[in-house]
Write a protein that holds these residues in place. Structure first.
Motif, PDB file in Angstrom:
ATOM      1  N   ASP A  61       0.833  -1.213   0.000  1.00 11.06           N
ATOM      2  CA  ASP A  61       0.000   0.000   0.000  1.00 11.06           C
ATOM      3  C   ASP A  61       0.862   1.254   0.000  1.00 11.06           C
ATOM      4  N   GLU A  62       1.896   1.234   0.813  1.00 18.60           N
ATOM      5  CA  GLU A  62       2.773   2.409   0.911  1.00 18.60           C
ATOM      6  C   GLU A  62       3.543   2.623  -0.393  1.00 18.60           C
ATOM      7  N   ALA A  63       4.051   1.530  -0.979  1.00 15.52           N
ATOM      8  CA  ALA A  63       4.852   1.655  -2.205  1.00 15.52           C
ATOM      9  C   ALA A  63       4.016   2.105  -3.390  1.00 15.52           C
ATOM     10  N   LEU A  64       2.774   1.622  -3.466  1.00 14.80           N
ATOM     11  CA  LEU A  64       1.913   1.947  -4.605  1.00 14.80           C
ATOM     12  C   LEU A  64       0.964   3.098  -4.307  1.00 14.80           C
ATOM     13  N   GLN A  65       1.014   3.603  -3.060  1.00 11.52           N
ATOM     14  CA  GLN A  65       0.153   4.715  -2.642  1.00 11.52           C
ATOM     15  C   GLN A  65      -1.319   4.394  -2.913  1.00 11.52           C
TER      16      GLN A  65
END
Length: 277
Positions: A61-65
């Motif tokens: 989630d954090e990497a792909l926003q």
């Protein structure tokens, strides 16, 4: 949620992961490096072959926003599967393993359990639970045992402490059938089982269950379980140490032939007890 529906939901998870990754213009390898897994793992997540652990879903989630969508999907799917959250990932990996090594200090391992024995175990842990809940747990346990019936079943090796044979679970008839079941699996060469006798004395991993898994295209893992908790570990140094402990357990246990004789003798003891009650 039925097994088929659950798999379809994980396939949606994988398809959504692939779509979001491609929309972001990054490769599986690039995403893997950002979330601390291999690119091959990302590919297996996208194909619903493997299921990510929660921390990996959060990092995706954090990497792909993606505003937490993969964490929410993960929590929804884990909540609706038949295993406790701490065991769910281990149960998923079990289906992919090429080799499974069990150490059971007090209870017959789940993959070897009969329905009657498993029900007695669940009732002992959940004495006030509704029948429907016990039956749901039982279905999940029995679904796991199916992998030993497949032609592509993993190599399965278990070391059982003699205590697991002697502690009565259910009634004597239940125990006799449970031990008969193990003996048949051994005789059919579907499993390898050794018994650690009481006479062996002190031994590695006293009182701690341990479960090693190896895979065709992924690092080996070790799973250990405590009170309402479990740990799935794949650090190479930890797995190597666990493997060494398991080798010591096998070395101290009875031979498979002597183990089978002891299991059959214990089953006969329970049968005699059942016939007198």
């Amino acid at each position: 949620m039925a097994n088929g529906s659950r798999q379809a939901a994980w396939e949606f998870f994988g398809a959504e992961l692939k779509r979001r990754r491609e929309d972001a213009g990054i490769t599986q390898v690039e995403l893997g490096s950002r979330v601390f897994v291999s690119g091959g793992y990302i590919g297996q997540f996208e194909q619903a072959i493997r299921k990510p652990q929660l921390d990996v879903a959060q990092r995706i989630d954090e990497a792909l926003q993606t505003d937490g969508i993969f964490e929410r999907l993960w929590r929804k799917l884990i909540k609706e599967q038949p295993y406790t959250e701490y065991f769910a990932h281990a149960a998923e990996l079990e289906r992919l393993a090429t080799e499974i090594c069990d150490w059971a200090p007090t209870v017959i391992p789940g993959l070897l359990q009969t329905p009657e024995y498993a029900r007695a175990v669940f009732l002992a842990s959940n004495p006030f639970a509704a029948d429907e809940y016990i039956e749901e747990l039982l279905r999940g346990r029995m679904d796991r045992t199916e992998i030993l019936k497949d032609t592509t079943r993993p190599v399965y090796w278990a070391v059982l402490h003699e205590a697991a044979l002697r502690i009565p679970v259910g009634n004597p008839a239940v125990m006799a059938r449970q031990l008969d079941h193990i003996a048949v699996l051994m005789q059919e060469r579907k499993v390898m089982v050794q018994v650690m006798p009481f006479a062996a004395g002190a031994h590695p991993e006293m009182g701690k269950m341990m479960w090693l898994m190896e895979f065709e295209d992924a690092p080996p893992t070790v799973y250990t379980e405590g009170v309402l908790s479990g740990s799935l570990l794949d650090d190479p140094a930890v797995v190597k140490r666990a493997r060494a402990s398991y080798d010591l357990l096998r070395a101290a246990a009875l031979s498979p032939e002597a183990s089978l004789a002891l299991i059959e003798s214990a089953a006969e003891d329970y049968r005699r007890c059942a016939s007198t009650t």
